[in-house]
Design a protein around this motif. Structure first.
Motif, PDB file in Angstrom:
ATOM      1  N   GLY A 203       0.815  -1.208   0.000  1.00  0.00           N
ATOM      2  CA  GLY A 203       0.000   0.000   0.000  1.00  0.00           C
ATOM      3  C   GLY A 203       0.846   1.254   0.000  1.00  0.00           C
TER       4      GLY A 203
ATOM      5  N   ARG B  20       0.831   4.093  -3.058  1.00  0.00           N
ATOM      6  CA  ARG B  20       0.517   5.475  -2.684  1.00  0.00           C
ATOM      7  C   ARG B  20       1.637   6.410  -3.139  1.00  0.00           C
ATOM      8  N   GLN B  21       2.888   6.009  -2.881  1.00  0.00           N
ATOM      9  CA  GLN B  21       4.027   6.823  -3.272  1.00  0.00           C
ATOM     10  C   GLN B  21       4.130   6.930  -4.791  1.00  0.00           C
TER      11      GLN B  21
ATOM     12  N   ALA C 111       1.445   9.379  -6.082  1.00  0.00           N
ATOM     13  CA  ALA C 111       1.777  10.756  -5.730  1.00  0.00           C
ATOM     14  C   ALA C 111       2.946  11.273  -6.556  1.00  0.00           C
TER      15      ALA C 111
ATOM     16  N   VAL D 187      -3.512  11.660  -3.618  1.00  0.00           N
ATOM     17  CA  VAL D 187      -3.927  10.452  -2.898  1.00  0.00           C
ATOM     18  C   VAL D 187      -4.306  10.773  -1.453  1.00  0.00           C
TER      19      VAL D 187
ATOM     20  N   LEU E 177      -7.139   8.574  -0.242  1.00  0.00           N
ATOM     21  CA  LEU E 177      -7.053   7.133  -0.468  1.00  0.00           C
ATOM     22  C   LEU E 177      -7.134   6.415   0.876  1.00  0.00           C
TER      23      LEU E 177
ATOM     24  N   VAL F 208      -6.939   3.699   3.833  1.00  0.00           N
ATOM     25  CA  VAL F 208      -6.063   2.622   4.274  1.00  0.00           C
ATOM     26  C   VAL F 208      -6.876   1.643   5.109  1.00  0.00           C
TER      27      VAL F 208
ATOM     28  N   THR G 204      -3.325  -4.950   0.682  1.00  0.00           N
ATOM     29  CA  THR G 204      -3.365  -4.359  -0.650  1.00  0.00           C
ATOM     30  C   THR G 204      -3.422  -5.479  -1.694  1.00  0.00           C
TER      31      THR G 204
END
Length: 315
Positions: A72, A76-77, A80, A86, A89, A91, A97
């Motif tokens: 995850g 996400r990184q 971005a 994000v 987004l 969690v 994930t």
């Protein structure tokens, strides 16, 4: 519309892809096979599409769900880093994930194995009302992978439309091969653009001929834009049946090409291009995205896509 913060809100799946290949065939019995390429890349139809749209200059936000794990954090990184917001987004504290392994062949085909993780838990509460109210366009992907969201997507799209947004859907494949029209049809009534590939259009419509499939799906409400691989694209837009060819490239990896096509089509539509120009720009984005491994590495900028879509500079 007033209070617009984003050109595009993308709803759907995001996961790491492990892409391996090419192979001529999988061997079981604990046989180890060596392949030429292996990559850990950003995956998920919605995620790749969001990155493609941001690369084309759109302000993009993402709504969905990932696990509280290393996978995850990775996706996400990656989102971005490509300019996708994000901040909303979700969690999931319990479910992991999703993970996907893609095994490619030398002729452009691929097998896709997905561990769904938190996909089945993704639902309408993961789509914040303020994002729906603040986007010019709302796109959803991987309809059949997220049954909880699928059951409520008609309401989500209706809310977006009430705020003045337009909507689009890329169903992607149905792993169960049911292609549940009772689930899908209410969504099509509030969908402005349906973006299947050729195989999906045939499965959704029950029509073998692609032109028949397009005409059948159009009768349910949306404009229909069909991705047809190396043959380009076919669409019913503005009352006209249009076909454009693909842009010639030396393909390296076709993973995510359809998602880049979606991004190109919507970016062109949001810029006010005419239907044929939208289709040509989309085909260019899909073709150009195949120049490198993974779904996002070769996604074009707006200028690159325009140059490829109209090499004579007539656009």
């Amino acid at each position: 519309m007033t209070g617009v913060s984003y050109d595009l809100l993308v709803i759907g799946d995001v996961n790491p892809d492990v892409v391996l290949g090419p192979v001529s065939g999988l061997e079981f019995g604990q046989r180890e096979q060596l392949v030429e390429h292996g990559r850990l890349v950003l995956g998920g139809s919605a995620a790749i599409m969001a990155c493609g749209a941001a690369r084309l200059g759109l302000r993009v936000a993402f709504a969905g769900r990932v696990g509280d794990d290393a996978a995850g954090a990775f996706v996400r990184q990656a989102l971005a880093a490509r300019g996708v917001d994000v901040g909303r987004l979700v969690v999931d504290p319990r479910l992991p994930t999703p993970l996907t392994a893609i095994v490619t062949t030398g002729d452009g085909d691929r097998a896709i194995l997905t561990s769904s993780g938190c996909l089945a838990a993704t639902g309408p509460r993961d789509v914040p009302a303020d994002l729906l109210a603040g986007a010019r366009h709302v796109h959803a992907a991987s309809f059949f992978l997220m049954p909880r969201l699928a059951r409520s997507l008609a309401d989500v799209f209706a809310e977006a439309r009430a705020h003045g947004a337009t909507t689009s859907l890329d169903t992607n494949d149905d792993p169960a091969a049911r292609w549940d029209r009772a689930l899908l049809d209410p969504v099509l009534k509030v969908t402005d653009v349906l973006l299947p590939n050729a195989a999906e259009a045939r499965a959704l419509s029950g029509q073998e001929q692609l032109t028949d499939a397009v005409e059948s799906l159009t009768r349910h409400g949306p404009a229909v834009v069909v991705k047809d691989g190396a043959d380009g694209a076919l669409a019913r837009l503005g009352g006209e049946l249009l076909r454009v060819g693909a842009v010639p490239v030396e393909p390296v990896d076709a993973v995510g090409a359809g998602d880049s096509f979606d991004a190109g089509f919507l970016a062109a539509r949001l810029r006010g291009l005419d239907p044929r120009a939208c289709l040509r720009l989309a085909a260019a984005c899909g073709s150009l995205s195949t120049r490198a491994h993974g779904g996002t590495a070769a996604q074009p900028t707006w200028d690159e896509a325009c140059a490829a879509a109209d090499p004579k500079g007539n656009a």
